[in-house]
Enzyme design. Structure first.
Site, PDB file in Angstrom:
ATOM      1  N   SER A  44      77.711  88.953 -61.328  1.00  8.28           N
ATOM      2  CA  SER A  44      78.676  90.057 -61.242  1.00  8.28           C
ATOM      3  C   SER A  44      80.016  89.652 -60.642  1.00  8.28           C
ATOM      4  O   SER A  44      81.003  90.379 -60.798  1.00  8.28           O
ATOM      5  CB  SER A  44      78.081  91.209 -60.420  1.00  8.28           C
ATOM      6  OG  SER A  44      77.711  90.768 -59.126  1.00  8.28           O
ATOM      7  N   ASP A 329      82.166  97.260 -52.132  1.00 10.98           N
ATOM      8  CA  ASP A 329      80.968  98.102 -52.048  1.00 10.98           C
ATOM      9  C   ASP A 329      79.857  97.500 -51.188  1.00 10.98           C
ATOM     10  O   ASP A 329      78.732  97.985 -51.215  1.00 10.98           O
ATOM     11  CB  ASP A 329      80.430  98.388 -53.455  1.00 10.98           C
ATOM     12  CG  ASP A 329      80.107  97.108 -54.226  1.00 10.98           C
ATOM     13  OD1 ASP A 329      80.126  96.018 -53.622  1.00 10.98           O
ATOM     14  OD2 ASP A 329      79.834  97.208 -55.444  1.00 10.98           O
ATOM     15  N   HIS A 332      80.338  93.273 -53.529  1.00  6.33           N
ATOM     16  CA  HIS A 332      81.434  92.772 -54.353  1.00  6.33           C
ATOM     17  C   HIS A 332      82.767  92.925 -53.626  1.00  6.33           C
ATOM     18  O   HIS A 332      82.899  93.755 -52.732  1.00  6.33           O
ATOM     19  CB  HIS A 332      81.452  93.517 -55.692  1.00  6.33           C
ATOM     20  CG  HIS A 332      80.127  93.491 -56.390  1.00  6.33           C
ATOM     21  ND1 HIS A 332      79.232  94.530 -56.297  1.00  6.33           N
ATOM     22  CD2 HIS A 332      79.553  92.544 -57.157  1.00  6.33           C
ATOM     23  CE1 HIS A 332      78.139  94.225 -56.998  1.00  6.33           C
ATOM     24  NE2 HIS A 332      78.312  93.027 -57.522  1.00  6.33           N
TER      25      HIS A 332
END
Length: 362
Positions: A44, A329, A332
């Site tokens: 990610s 968050d 990330h």
């Protein structure tokens, strides 16, 4: 608020705005006049929409608010490091391999998928699976020219993966040394991936090591509080960072080995750990007041992270868009942080050998 306090707040805000503008200016300056091609493999940290495409979903508000001003299929409030690097090379953002609606592969393909790991192999969407998808892409390329053949020959192959493997290992292993014992198996799989790409024509490799896992607010907020000795001077979990550094040492050694083994290749190893840790350790230099505080989360200081009410869930809170935050968050990074990371990557001060991406423009 009195006039003096209002003036100080205004000055701090203007300094932050100026700092951000300088950082972004450093990132987007382009000196590359040829069409560049990047094939990206990872998780990610560099996923530009592979996870939503694979699962048939969309990440909703507030993702994308800082730049795209709408959900952008990235787990970030704006651009990722990869996006900034693409801008610097004057190329479009990378299209996920699994995107079926108007895909554009002129500048390459993004195989990265959120949640991806190195091991176990051949599962969705492990590193080995991403390499197999790359091989399939080359098969399609032989039938229909999706990427210009001349550009393809000089493509850059980026790899940024390993964070999820280390984080996952810490969920079922109680001691850091046990996690470290697993690292050779991760490195061996990365070696197989790079050799597999090389076998299919890859010559230019850009390898990111893993960041300071123990500085992610998610890890700090949910740590074992009984071990007070496991926190470093900047509030990060020492055992997790030690494992990340062990991973990086072995990854660096692999790159050195492969430079001797693979003829006519360029392998650039980028120390993302040093880049990211610097933002935590020297946060005040960047105008950051609380480097371990989450922008999109719940619970307030010191971390604003609650595993039961995370970003994108009902009840979560958001920082001001003008705020200087490292973590978006809890896992990330923010666009603010990513812009700084990208500018440091482009400085070549953290690369071995010290090559700029524009080296591949010639």
């Amino acid at each position: 608020m009195n006039m003096r306090m209002r003036s100080r707040t205004s000055c701090r805000f203007m300094l932050l705005v100026c700092f951000l503008m300088c950082q972004l200016a450093n990132v987007v300056v382009c000196e590359c006049n040829k069409n560049m091609v990047i094939f990206n493999f990872g998780d990610s940290n560099s996923d530009t929409g592979g996870y939503p495409a694979a699962h048939g979903i969309r990440f909703g508000y507030p993702d994308g608010r800082a730049f795209f001003h709408q959900p952008s299929d990235r787990l970030c409030d704006g651009r990722l490091i990869l996006d900034f690097l693409c801008e610097n090379l004057n190329m479009s953002y990378l299209t996920p391999y699994l995107e079926s609606v108007r895909p554009n592969f002129k500048n390459g393909v993004n195989f990265a998928i959120g949640g991806a790991t190195i091991l176990p192999k051949n599962v969705l969407f492990s590193l080995s699976t991403q390499v197999l998808q790359f091989v399939r892409f080359l098969q399609l390329q032989s039938k229909e020219e999706l990427v210009d053949k001349v550009d393809l020959e000089k493509a850059i192959y980026m790899v940024d993966i390993g964070q999820n493997d280390l984080a996952g290992a810490f969920t079922y292993l109680s001691q850091a040394y046990q996690v470290i014992e697993k690292i050779p198996s991760f490195i061996s799989e990365i070696q197989d991936a790079i050799l597999g790409i090389y076998k299919h024509g890859g010559k230019n490799f850009w390898i990111h090591n893993t960041g300071p896992l123990g500085c992610l607010p998610q890890k700090v907020a949910t740590r074992n509080v009984s071990n007070l000795n496991d926190i470093d001077d900047h509030g990060c979990v020492k055992s997790m960072n030690e494992a990340a550094q062990a991973f990086n040492n072995q990854l660096r050694a692999l790159c050195e080995q492969l430079r001797l083994q693979m003829k006519d290749t360029t392998i650039v190893y980028v120390d993302m750990y040093a880049i990211k840790y610097d933002l935590i350790a020297n946060s005040s230099t960047y105008g950051i007041q609380n480097p371990l505080m989450v922008c999109c989360g719940y619970g307030g200081p010191p971390y604003n992270y609650n595993p039961n009410i995370t970003c994108r869930q009902s009840g979560c809170t958001l920082c001001e868009e003008s705020g200087a935050y490292v973590s978006w968050d809890g896992v990330h990074y923010t666009e603010f942080a990513n812009s700084i990371f990208a500018s440091k990557i482009l400085s070549t001060n953290y690369s071995t050998p010290p090559l700029d991406l524009h080296h591949f423009c010639t």
